[in-house]
Design an enzyme around this catalytic site. Structure first.
Site, PDB file in Angstrom:
ATOM      1  CG  ASP A   1      -0.255   0.222   2.518  1.00 25.29           C
ATOM      2  OD1 ASP A   1       0.936  -0.104   2.611  1.00 25.29           O
ATOM      3  OD2 ASP A   1      -0.892   0.713   3.454  1.00 25.29           O
ATOM      4  CE  LYS A   2      -0.786   6.992  -2.605  1.00 27.36           C
ATOM      5  NZ  LYS A   2      -0.886   8.023  -1.526  1.00 27.36           N
TER       6      LYS A   2
END
Length: 247
Positions: free
Chosen positions: A40-41
């Site tokens: 994920d970011k």
């Protein structure tokens, strides 16, 4: 089996020295065979601390009115605590004397909007913020910097152009809209229509300081990093470029 177990245990010990706990010894072999990481970011590749960049009108100019409406929407909402509303409130404290919360339609992941109605004197105003495309679909007009109201069709391409520009620079962009209510009745999702688009709120979450080096190390090991994110592709592409990711 004994030799394999000893080697896996040795690997687990090495991982423990790097503060990684291995629950199943067999996972050490899988870990060593890995060639793709999906990440994920927010909070993993970035600092996870959302910050307000700017509040802008439809001409891309700084606007106190846009921020005032965004601030009220964030300040009065009572749904789940989220980093965006916290960032808005922390960015600049405003005096809301003379305003009073009237009602609320919480954010949900289908509408991607949050609406608050406030009372000022004897006037009731509905303020909505959310994902830009979801805001535009409930707007029929736009308020210009000069205070004029024009049909949204005549200026929508300009709005979309700004959105693309902000996204390409790595900024997450929200839309802000409002309308005056004819009565003091409770509001609902059905009231989110025929609204006036007033401007943009841009936010950013900077990449972690050492993330480029981490990605470079993975590349040397033959491991590819894939980003999985809810942000639009332009924001993800801009961040990827800053971190040294190809493609």
């Amino acid at each position: 089996p004994a030799i394999i177990s000893i080697n896996l245990a040795h690997g687990a010990k090495k991982m423990a020295e790097k503060k990684v706990i291995v629950k199943r010894l067999a996972s050490i072999e899988n870990f060593g065979s890995m060639n793709i990481i999906c990440s994920d970011k927010t909070g993993t590749l970035t600092e996870g601390i959302v910050q307000v960049q700017s509040a802008l009108d439809v001409n891309g100019e700084a606007s106190d009115k846009v921020f005032m409406y965004a601030y009220q929407n964030a300040f009065y909402q009572t749904g789940f605590t989220n980093p965006i509303d916290q960032a808005i409130i922390k960015y600049r404290k405003l005096d809301l004397k003379g305003y009073q919360k009237h009602d609320e339609v919480p954010y949900d992941f289908l509408r991607k909007r949050l609406s608050i109605s406030v009372q000022q004197d004897n006037e009731y105003i509905l303020i909505t913020k959310g994902a830009l495309t979801n805001i535009l679909e409930v707007c029929s007009s736009v308020e210009t910097m000069e205070g004029k109201f024009v049909a949204i069709d005549s200026i929508q391409k300009q709005i979309e152009k700004y959105f693309e520009e902000f996204s390409s620079n790595g900024f997450r962009t929200l839309g802000i809209a409002y309308k005056k209510l004819s009565s003091a009745s409770p509001i609902s999702k059905d009231d989110e229509k025929d609204m006036t688009f007033i401007g943009f709120l841009t936010l950013f979450d900077p990449p972690k300081s050492n993330i480029a080096e981490t990605i470079a190390s993975l590349k040397k090991l033959g491991i590819t990093l894939k980003i999985i994110t809810g942000d639009n592709h332009l924001v993800a592409a801009s961040l990827s470029k800053k971190m040294g990711l190809e493609n």
